[in-house]
Design an enzyme around this catalytic site. Structure first.
Site, PDB file in Angstrom:
ATOM      1  N   TYR A  42      19.725  16.983 -22.884  1.00  0.00           N
ATOM      2  CA  TYR A  42      20.442  16.033 -23.094  1.00  0.00           C
ATOM      3  C   TYR A  42      20.933  16.050 -21.603  1.00  0.00           C
ATOM      4  CZ  TYR A  42      19.985  13.342 -27.234  1.00  0.00           C
ATOM      5  OH  TYR A  42      19.666  12.816 -28.708  1.00  0.00           O
ATOM      6  N   LYS A  87      12.670  26.203 -32.461  1.00  0.00           N
ATOM      7  CA  LYS A  87      10.844  26.531 -32.385  1.00  0.00           C
ATOM      8  C   LYS A  87      10.460  27.949 -31.633  1.00  0.00           C
ATOM      9  CE  LYS A  87       6.924  24.346 -32.488  1.00  0.00           C
ATOM     10  NZ  LYS A  87       6.155  23.650 -34.110  1.00  0.00           N
ATOM     11  N   ASP A 121      19.414  15.877 -33.375  1.00  0.00           N
ATOM     12  CA  ASP A 121      19.218  14.151 -33.092  1.00  0.00           C
ATOM     13  C   ASP A 121      18.261  14.270 -34.023  1.00  0.00           C
ATOM     14  OD1 ASP A 121      20.372  11.559 -32.666  1.00  0.00           O
ATOM     15  OD2 ASP A 121      18.103  11.912 -31.450  1.00  0.00           O
ATOM     16  N   ASP A 124      10.141  22.082 -37.038  1.00  0.00           N
ATOM     17  CA  ASP A 124       8.633  20.872 -37.383  1.00  0.00           C
ATOM     18  C   ASP A 124       8.578  21.182 -39.307  1.00  0.00           C
ATOM     19  OD1 ASP A 124       8.213  23.370 -37.082  1.00  0.00           O
ATOM     20  OD2 ASP A 124       5.406  22.763 -36.447  1.00  0.00           O
ATOM     21  N   ASP A 168      18.377  12.397 -38.781  1.00  0.00           N
ATOM     22  CA  ASP A 168      18.488  10.797 -38.658  1.00  0.00           C
ATOM     23  C   ASP A 168      17.419  11.301 -40.168  1.00  0.00           C
ATOM     24  OD1 ASP A 168      19.090   9.406 -36.493  1.00  0.00           O
ATOM     25  OD2 ASP A 168      18.114   7.923 -36.056  1.00  0.00           O
TER      26      ASP A 168
HETATM   27  C1  IPM Z   1      23.031  10.066 -31.746  1.00  0.00           C
HETATM   28  C2  IPM Z   1      22.415   9.012 -31.183  1.00  0.00           C
HETATM   29  C3  IPM Z   1      22.180   9.425 -29.740  1.00  0.00           C
HETATM   30  C4  IPM Z   1      21.704  10.876 -29.168  1.00  0.00           C
HETATM   31  C5  IPM Z   1      22.198   8.384 -29.090  1.00  0.00           C
HETATM   32  C6  IPM Z   1      22.710   6.773 -28.657  1.00  0.00           C
HETATM   33  C7  IPM Z   1      21.870   8.164 -27.099  1.00  0.00           C
HETATM   34  O1  IPM Z   1      20.928   9.205 -31.793  1.00  0.00           O
HETATM   35  O2  IPM Z   1      24.495   9.620 -32.087  1.00  0.00           O
HETATM   36  O3  IPM Z   1      22.236  11.003 -32.306  1.00  0.00           O
HETATM   37  O4  IPM Z   1      20.491  10.664 -29.133  1.00  0.00           O
HETATM   38  O5  IPM Z   1      22.542  11.624 -29.337  1.00  0.00           O
HETATM   39 MG    MG Z   2      20.197  10.694 -32.961  1.00  0.00          MG
END
Ligand code: IPM
Ligand code: MG
Length: 354
Positions: free
Chosen positions: A137, A189, A246, A222, A250
């Site tokens: 990032y 990793k 990140d 992974d 999710d």
């Molecule tokens: C998160 C989101 C952000 C990230 C995006 C929107 C830039 O996916 O906060 O997890 O990648 O950090």
């Molecule tokens: Mg995210």
């Protein structure tokens, strides 16, 4: 009466709808908890960019530094090229305010359905500590011969010893404090990223002896994706870099009931922190009152916890737990209630629980 100045960035899409519910809940607990909140709203996001060309005016960052905390809805607009708002607002704030921890609890509330077979609230209860200012990032890299058949694109992961150490220190301290197995898993990793993951691994084990009561563990990223589905109960606190964090959060969100439940905190333990639901702007639901505000409300709860208001935060947690039992589902449009009704219920239950 203790007063907090909170900057509010409702942002894009359904951000304003869920932020409204979070503010409602904060108002509801404020009186009974002896707190006062002064909110200042910042109009940032896609609509402003489309109307004025402004993403994040330079004057805003120094202003934000003066607040107790920042409460954010969502950033991302379907009519704006991906990256402009995300990098220009969300990531810029994380970087400039040096919010080096992204704290993402993965908690399945009792009564909430998970897509994992035979797993319940006792199994799904861990925290991901995501490094939030470095890695892929950081924006290091570039293009050569852009747009030609000879194009070269380089995107580098930046990992500094200081950046890694401060993140690890936070994670070890959290594992010690949480008192749920006292286990910290480094996710990296090391079998491929023999420079970056190696630095993380050396720093991790160098620090471990200062936290003798914390059990250390290591998992490749992974494999972590597999274990999070198969044996989520193995995890207590996970620490990882920005990109891996990140991705796995999710996955974490979906096992805790979905994006409508998952909250996150961008923390600068020495500065100003920013709290947000991690689900994004969900533009297709804008204005329909269909999205779940629980994530945004849980982000407000985390904000209070971080500010040291444990009692008010616990009341919001109790309010959320009672409310989810009255909801049909955590998914947008399937809650059996609309966004506002969910907020009303949490506000009522939370106020009663203070
Ligand atoms: C998160 C989101 C952000 C990230 C995006 C929107 C830039 O996916 O906060 O997890 O990648 O950090
Ligand atoms: Mg995210």
């Amino acid at each position: 009466m203790k007063t907090y100045n909170i900057a509010v960035i409702p942002g894009d899409g359904t951000g304003p709808e869920v932020v409204a519910e979070g503010l409602k809940v904060l108002h509801a607990v404020a009186g009974p908890a002896g707190l006062k909140f002064d909110f200042v709203t910042y109009d940032l996001g896609g609509e402003r960019f489309l109307a004025t060309g402004e993403v994040l005016p330079d004057s805003v960052v120094p202003e934000l530094r003066r607040f107790s905390a920042i409460y954010l809805g969502a950033i991302g607009h379907p009519d704006v090229k991906p990256g402009i708002l995300e990098k220009g607002i969300l990531l810029r704030l994380r970087f400039e305010l040096d919010q080096y921890i992204n704290l993402r609890p993965v908690v399945l509330y009792p009564g909430v359905d998970t897509i994992l077979k035979d797993k319940g609230p006792d199994d799904i209860n861990f925290v991901v500590v995501r490094e939030n200012t470095e890695g892929l990032y950081a924006g290091a890299g570039g293009n050569l011969k852009y747009g030609t058949p000879d194009e070269v694109a380089v995107q580098e992961s930046i990992n500094t010893r200081k950046g890694v150490d401060r993140c690890l220190k936070f994670a070890f301290a959290l594992a010690q404090k949480r008192n749920r197995g006292k286990k910290l898993t480094l996710v990296a990793k090391t079998n491929v990223l023999t420079y970056a993951s190696d630095l993380w691994e050396r720093a991790f084990y160098a620090m471990a002896h200062q936290y003798a009561d914390v059990t250390t563990d290591y998992a490749h990223v992974d494999a972590t994706c597999m274990w999070m589905v198969k044996n989520p109960e193995w995890f207590d606190v996970l620490v990882t870099d920005n990109m891996f964090g990140d991705i796995i959060t999710d996955l974490g969100a979906i096992i805790q009931g979905g994006m409508g439940v998952a909250a996150g905190g961008n923390l600068n333990p020495e500065g100003v922190s920013m709290f947000e639901p991690i689900g994004g702007s969900a533009p297709k639901y804008t204005g329909l009152k269909k999205v779940n505000p629980i994530a945004a409300i849980a982000a407000a709860q985390m904000m209070l916890e971080t500010l040291g208001e444990a009692k008010a935060a616990a009341a919001i947690d109790a309010g959320i737990k009672k409310t989810v039992l009255q909801m049909k589902s955590m998914a947008a449009g399937q809650m059996g209630l609309d966004t506002t009704q969910v907020g009303d219920l949490v506000a009522k239950h939370a106020a009663e629980a203070v």
